[in-house]
Design a protein around this motif. Structure first.
Motif, PDB file in Angstrom:
ATOM      1  N   ILE A 178       1.728  -6.031   8.563  1.00 57.60           N
ATOM      2  CA  ILE A 178       2.617  -6.274   7.435  1.00 57.60           C
ATOM      3  C   ILE A 178       1.787  -6.416   6.170  1.00 57.60           C
ATOM      4  O   ILE A 178       0.768  -7.096   6.148  1.00 57.60           O
ATOM      5  N   TYR A 179       2.236  -5.751   5.125  1.00 58.31           N
ATOM      6  CA  TYR A 179       1.599  -5.862   3.822  1.00 58.31           C
ATOM      7  C   TYR A 179       2.577  -6.516   2.856  1.00 58.31           C
ATOM      8  O   TYR A 179       3.750  -6.181   2.847  1.00 58.31           O
ATOM      9  N   ARG A 180       2.083  -7.430   2.058  1.00 54.13           N
ATOM     10  CA  ARG A 180       2.894  -8.073   1.029  1.00 54.13           C
ATOM     11  C   ARG A 180       2.351  -7.667  -0.331  1.00 54.13           C
ATOM     12  O   ARG A 180       1.145  -7.617  -0.540  1.00 54.13           O
ATOM     13  N   SER A 181       3.258  -7.423  -1.250  1.00 53.62           N
ATOM     14  CA  SER A 181       2.840  -7.057  -2.597  1.00 53.62           C
ATOM     15  C   SER A 181       2.319  -8.300  -3.313  1.00 53.62           C
ATOM     16  O   SER A 181       2.517  -9.430  -2.870  1.00 53.62           O
ATOM     17  N   HIS A 182       1.661  -8.091  -4.430  1.00 53.68           N
ATOM     18  CA  HIS A 182       1.093  -9.201  -5.191  1.00 53.68           C
ATOM     19  C   HIS A 182       2.163 -10.139  -5.724  1.00 53.68           C
ATOM     20  O   HIS A 182       1.919 -11.316  -5.915  1.00 53.68           O
ATOM     21  N   ASP A 183       3.360  -9.652  -5.966  1.00 48.87           N
ATOM     22  CA  ASP A 183       4.405 -10.523  -6.486  1.00 48.87           C
ATOM     23  C   ASP A 183       5.193 -11.213  -5.367  1.00 48.87           C
ATOM     24  O   ASP A 183       6.116 -11.971  -5.628  1.00 48.87           O
ATOM     25  N   ALA A 184       4.807 -10.951  -4.118  1.00 48.64           N
ATOM     26  CA  ALA A 184       5.382 -11.598  -2.928  1.00 48.64           C
ATOM     27  C   ALA A 184       6.877 -11.331  -2.757  1.00 48.64           C
ATOM     28  O   ALA A 184       7.547 -12.045  -2.032  1.00 48.64           O
ATOM     29  N   THR A 185       7.409 -10.326  -3.400  1.00 50.48           N
ATOM     30  CA  THR A 185       8.830 -10.006  -3.219  1.00 50.48           C
ATOM     31  C   THR A 185       9.037  -8.828  -2.290  1.00 50.48           C
ATOM     32  O   THR A 185      10.123  -8.632  -1.787  1.00 50.48           O
ATOM     33  N   THR A 186       8.007  -8.035  -2.070  1.00 55.87           N
ATOM     34  CA  THR A 186       8.131  -6.843  -1.250  1.00 55.87           C
ATOM     35  C   THR A 186       7.276  -6.984   0.006  1.00 55.87           C
ATOM     36  O   THR A 186       6.107  -7.316  -0.078  1.00 55.87           O
ATOM     37  N   VAL A 187       7.892  -6.759   1.150  1.00 57.99           N
ATOM     38  CA  VAL A 187       7.181  -6.755   2.423  1.00 57.99           C
ATOM     39  C   VAL A 187       7.315  -5.363   3.006  1.00 57.99           C
ATOM     40  O   VAL A 187       8.414  -4.832   3.104  1.00 57.99           O
ATOM     41  N   THR A 188       6.196  -4.743   3.366  1.00 58.52           N
ATOM     42  CA  THR A 188       6.199  -3.385   3.892  1.00 58.52           C
ATOM     43  C   THR A 188       5.461  -3.349   5.223  1.00 58.52           C
ATOM     44  O   THR A 188       4.369  -3.893   5.341  1.00 58.52           O
ATOM     45  N   LEU A 189       6.075  -2.710   6.204  1.00 54.87           N
ATOM     46  CA  LEU A 189       5.401  -2.495   7.475  1.00 54.87           C
ATOM     47  C   LEU A 189       4.542  -1.242   7.363  1.00 54.87           C
ATOM     48  O   LEU A 189       4.989  -0.226   6.842  1.00 54.87           O
ATOM     49  N   ALA A 190       3.340  -1.328   7.857  1.00 56.20           N
ATOM     50  CA  ALA A 190       2.442  -0.172   7.863  1.00 56.20           C
ATOM     51  C   ALA A 190       2.682   0.615   9.141  1.00 56.20           C
ATOM     52  O   ALA A 190       2.860   0.050  10.212  1.00 56.20           O
ATOM     53  N   ARG A 191       2.684   1.920   9.022  1.00 52.89           N
ATOM     54  CA  ARG A 191       2.850   2.804  10.174  1.00 52.89           C
ATOM     55  C   ARG A 191       1.471   3.204  10.684  1.00 52.89           C
ATOM     56  O   ARG A 191       0.643   3.729   9.943  1.00 52.89           O
ATOM     57  N   LEU A 192       1.234   2.987  11.965  1.00 53.80           N
ATOM     58  CA  LEU A 192       0.015   3.458  12.599  1.00 53.80           C
ATOM     59  C   LEU A 192       0.132   4.969  12.744  1.00 53.80           C
ATOM     60  O   LEU A 192       1.078   5.478  13.350  1.00 53.80           O
ATOM     61  N   LEU A 193      -0.820   5.685  12.169  1.00 53.08           N
ATOM     62  CA  LEU A 193      -0.783   7.149  12.207  1.00 53.08           C
ATOM     63  C   LEU A 193      -1.414   7.657  13.502  1.00 53.08           C
ATOM     64  O   LEU A 193      -2.251   6.977  14.109  1.00 53.08           O
ATOM     65  N   PRO A 194      -1.054   8.859  13.930  1.00 50.55           N
ATOM     66  CA  PRO A 194      -1.543   9.372  15.212  1.00 50.55           C
ATOM     67  C   PRO A 194      -2.947   9.974  15.139  1.00 50.55           C
ATOM     68  O   PRO A 194      -3.291  10.848  15.938  1.00 50.55           O
ATOM     69  N   TRP A 195      -3.755   9.531  14.212  1.00 55.18           N
ATOM     70  CA  TRP A 195      -5.143   9.983  14.128  1.00 55.18           C
ATOM     71  C   TRP A 195      -6.004   8.842  13.615  1.00 55.18           C
ATOM     72  O   TRP A 195      -5.503   7.844  13.104  1.00 55.18           O
ATOM     73  N   SER A 196      -7.303   8.991  13.777  1.00 51.15           N
ATOM     74  CA  SER A 196      -8.276   7.999  13.324  1.00 51.15           C
ATOM     75  C   SER A 196      -9.081   8.565  12.175  1.00 51.15           C
ATOM     76  O   SER A 196      -9.099   9.778  11.958  1.00 51.15           O
ATOM     77  N   ASN A 197      -9.796   7.675  11.473  1.00 51.35           N
ATOM     78  CA  ASN A 197     -10.684   8.167  10.426  1.00 51.35           C
ATOM     79  C   ASN A 197     -11.989   8.654  11.062  1.00 51.35           C
ATOM     80  O   ASN A 197     -12.144   8.625  12.290  1.00 51.35           O
ATOM     81  N   LEU A 198     -12.928   9.090  10.258  1.00 49.75           N
ATOM     82  CA  LEU A 198     -14.175   9.657  10.774  1.00 49.75           C
ATOM     83  C   LEU A 198     -14.990   8.652  11.580  1.00 49.75           C
ATOM     84  O   LEU A 198     -15.785   9.029  12.433  1.00 49.75           O
ATOM     85  N   ASP A 199     -14.798   7.359  11.304  1.00 49.10           N
ATOM     86  CA  ASP A 199     -15.513   6.315  12.042  1.00 49.10           C
ATOM     87  C   ASP A 199     -14.782   5.896  13.313  1.00 49.10           C
ATOM     88  O   ASP A 199     -15.235   5.007  14.025  1.00 49.10           O
ATOM     89  N   GLY A 200     -13.631   6.500  13.576  1.00 44.74           N
ATOM     90  CA  GLY A 200     -12.858   6.164  14.763  1.00 44.74           C
ATOM     91  C   GLY A 200     -11.906   4.997  14.566  1.00 44.74           C
ATOM     92  O   GLY A 200     -11.292   4.530  15.519  1.00 44.74           O
ATOM     93  N   ASN A 201     -11.775   4.513  13.343  1.00 49.93           N
ATOM     94  CA  ASN A 201     -10.868   3.407  13.058  1.00 49.93           C
ATOM     95  C   ASN A 201      -9.453   3.926  12.833  1.00 49.93           C
ATOM     96  O   ASN A 201      -9.268   5.039  12.353  1.00 49.93           O
ATOM     97  N   PRO A 202      -8.440   3.103  13.152  1.00 46.82           N
ATOM     98  CA  PRO A 202      -7.056   3.544  12.974  1.00 46.82           C
ATOM     99  C   PRO A 202      -6.720   3.762  11.503  1.00 46.82           C
ATOM    100  O   PRO A 202      -7.281   3.119  10.617  1.00 46.82           O
TER     101      PRO A 202
END
Length: 130
Positions: free
Chosen positions: A2-26
């Motif tokens: 979960i990510y919260r905006s700086h003004d604390a009014t918006t909550v957004t769920l992050a979607r895990l993508l079906p690939w990793s970065n070059l270091d193998g991290n999600p």
């Protein structure tokens, strides 16, 4: 995640993508918080997931044939070599990682169930084995 905006009014769920970065991290996609936000990257991720699931199904069919469990005229377990089995196990492990990541991503995006959904009715003394 979960990510919260700086003004604390918006909550957004992050979607895990079906690939990793070059270091193998999600990798994650953070939308604008609206239910209708379906970005180009989100559609690409949907397509990648679809391809990965189709490939997993084809790999399972190939495994069944190679192990002599399929409906077709596969090589069968008696004729399968160690290198073939090693290659098959490697591809199955890759596919399982992909499918597991898809399941996690989709599970994280499901709405939280109401507490009432898990309420059990009173036990009347009868068991399932009766």
């Amino acid at each position: 995640m979960i990510y919260r905006s700086h003004d604390a009014t918006t909550v957004t769920l992050a979607r895990l993508l079906p690939w990793s970065n070059l270091d193998g991290n999600p990798c994650y996609l953070v939308g604008d918080g609206t239910a209708n936000s379906h970005s180009h990257l989100s559609r690409v991720a949907d397509n990648v997931e679809s391809v990965q699931l189709d490939m997993a199904e084809e790999l399972l069919d190939h495994a069944a044939d190679l192990l002599g469990e399929g409906e077709g005229e596969g090589e069968g377990a008696g004729n399968t070599t160690a290198p073939q089995l090693h290659f098959l196990a490697s591809r199955l492990a890759e596919s399982l990682r992909d499918v597991h990541r898809i399941a996690l991503s989709r599970g994280e995006r499901l709405p939280a169930p109401d507490r009432g959904d898990y309420a059990c009715e009173a036990d009347d003394g009868a068991s399932a084995a009766d």
